[in-house]
Design a protein around this motif. Structure first.
Motif: not given
Length: 496
Positions: A460-475
């Motif tokens: 649960f403590s995993t940063p979102l950037e570590s899952i979605f990477g560069d796609q986070l902004g689009r999401l």
């Protein structure tokens, strides 16, 4: 049943009884009163196809139950919607009352609050359809299914979908997160095979999402989890399926070096896309061992692929030609059902002998350390695939993986234990172990220090950037368009 397995089963049953008395009940009185009001409004508004259940009823307990007891919370009520329109009604009420809620498919998540809540618990169990369309070679699958049920229906039609590899895994969370399968070497991840989603938007609108109708939402739902509404059905491509060969071998500590050598050779040399394995290093009842699953998509295995494994002296053996669903059910993944538990993961590029030795050492070390603190089962699932596993889709067509430049292999860490007081000790340990393994991979030259992590395994403590990477902004942009009031933010999970 062997004496060892009988003792293990009895021990786990005892731990399950302890865990059942320790459900998570955090939440203020004010929140409880607000949720109670929302439950009553939902009950008065939904159609007769749907049902609200209250604490003290059997259906309520079944609705909130999870595979890991530490993922279960006592909600104010549970709701079983029976139509997509009722899902829309429920979402509108929850949004207007600002009431926390959860959406549960199969209940296999180990992160507390990801599919559980002290507010309104939505169980998708009534969405249980599995319908095969031979004209389009697709299957429409309800969000309340587990893969076991799906396989039993589809194999009667001589077809299969790209789904889960062990028993009890839910269709919804698995698919919305990515989906690694026995068929991934041949067809890609589950998200690579999705044709359509039936989605209930936060404003209550029911819509069918396809690549043609809405490429942005199609992208977002392929790995973006429950940020955009509630998915009620998935339409997946199907593929012809006959009998398969394989099953489960278990090995004791004395032959672990031989198993490790065989696993490393398989991972480095397999070229047949129909062949796959999972090598699980376990620590159970005070000693390490291996659960080895072999899979071949055919009624017999070609010579040479699995010879090393089959030549090792085994503790138990269940290898045969069988149905696809029989192979999935051959591994007793439910031996720890009802205990507390947590997953974590490390992205891997290559399962070399040196890295596997590190994983063995981590298994033994943490198994020994944590057995003194209510630890009942420590395991590391080694899951090699062919280097082209991500070639069935392209970057920007799915939220996960955010990049297909690296053929990342998931490593699943799983710790099971009995006492709520041990939560933080096990969370800390599994994060430290993951860091140790990642550091070893980096020291061996693997470029994984900042590689994307598989959200379905990540703690649960995993940063979102570590899952979605560069796609986070689009999401986040798509999220703002379809859920501007952040209704889905009232539910747990990977919140973008």
């Amino acid at each position: 049943m062997s004496i060892k397995l009988a003792v293990a089963t009895a021990f786990v049953a005892f731990l399950s009884a302890l865990a059942a008395s320790a459900l998570n009940t955090e939440g203020s009185l004010e929140d409880s009163l607000d949720a109670n009001s929302a439950c009553s409004r939902i009950q008065a508004t939904i159609s007769s196809a749907s049902t609200v259940y209250w604490p003290g009823t059997v259906h309520y307990l079944e609705d909130i139950e999870h595979w890991a007891s530490s993922s279960t919370q006592n909600s104010t009520c549970s709701v079983e919607p029976g139509t997509a329109q009722d899902v829309g009604t429920i979402l509108q009420i929850l949004g207007s009352t600002n009431t926390s809620f959860a959406v549960k498919g199969g209940g296999h998540a180990t992160n507390l609050g990801f599919s559980s809540t002290t507010g309104v618990h939505i169980s998708m169990i009534k969405f249980s359809e599995v319908t095969y369309d031979p004209d389009s070679s697709t299957a429409t699958i309800g969000a309340g299914n587990v893969w076991d049920s799906v396989y039993e229906v589809l194999e009667e039609q001589g077809v299969m979908v790209v789904g889960g590899r062990v028993t009890g895994v839910g269709v919804a969370g698995f698919t919305l997160g990515g989906g690694y399968s026995w068929l991934t070497n041949q067809h890609g991840l589950t998200v690579d095979t999705v044709v359509a989603f039936e989605l209930v938007l936060p404003n209550g609108t029911v819509t069918t999402v396809t690549q043609d109708s809405n490429p942005d939402l199609m992208f977002a739902l392929k790995g973006g989890y429950n940020n955009f509404g509630i998915v009620t059905t998935f339409t997946l491509q199907t593929f012809p399926q006959g009998q398969v060969w394989g099953g489960l071998l278990t090995f004791t500590e004395n032959v672990i070096p031989q198993v490790t050598a065989a696993a490393a050779n398989f991972a480095a040399n397999v070229t047949d896309p129909k062949a796959a394995i999972i090598t699980t290093y376990n620590f159970l009842l005070g000693e390490p061992g291996v659960s080895q699953i072999l899979f071949y998509d055919g009624d017999t295995q070609p010579d040479g692929i699995f010879d090393e494994f089959l030549a090792i002296s085994y503790f138990t053996k269940d290898i045969q030609t069988r149905s696809f669903s029989s192979l999935v059910q051959a591994s007793p993944s439910n031996i720890t059902t009802g205990t507390r538990g947590i997953f974590n993961t490390v992205p891997i590029l290559e399962y070399s002998p040196e890295l596997l030795d590190t994983i063995v050492n981590e298994t033994t070390y943490w198994g020994t350390q944590l057995s003194w603190d209510s630890g009942s089962f420590i395991s590391y699932d080694v899951e090699p695939f062919r280097p082209n596993l991500l070639s069935y889709g392209s970057t920007n067509t799915a939220a996960y993986p955010p990049s297909r430049a690296q053929p990342l292999l998931p490593l699943n860490l799983y710790y099971a234990y009995s006492l709520p007081a041990s939560d933080e000790a096990f969370w800390d340990a599994i994060q430290q172990s993951a860091e140790n393994i990642k550091a070893k991979a980096v020291s061996l030259g693997q470029d994984v220090a900042n590689a994307p992590m598989y959200g379905n395994y990540a703690i649960f403590s995993t940063p979102l950037e570590s899952i979605f990477g560069d796609q986070l902004g689009r999401l986040q942009s798509i999220k703002q368009q379809y859920d501007p009031d952040n209704v889905m933010g009232l539910a747990g999970g990977w919140k973008i």
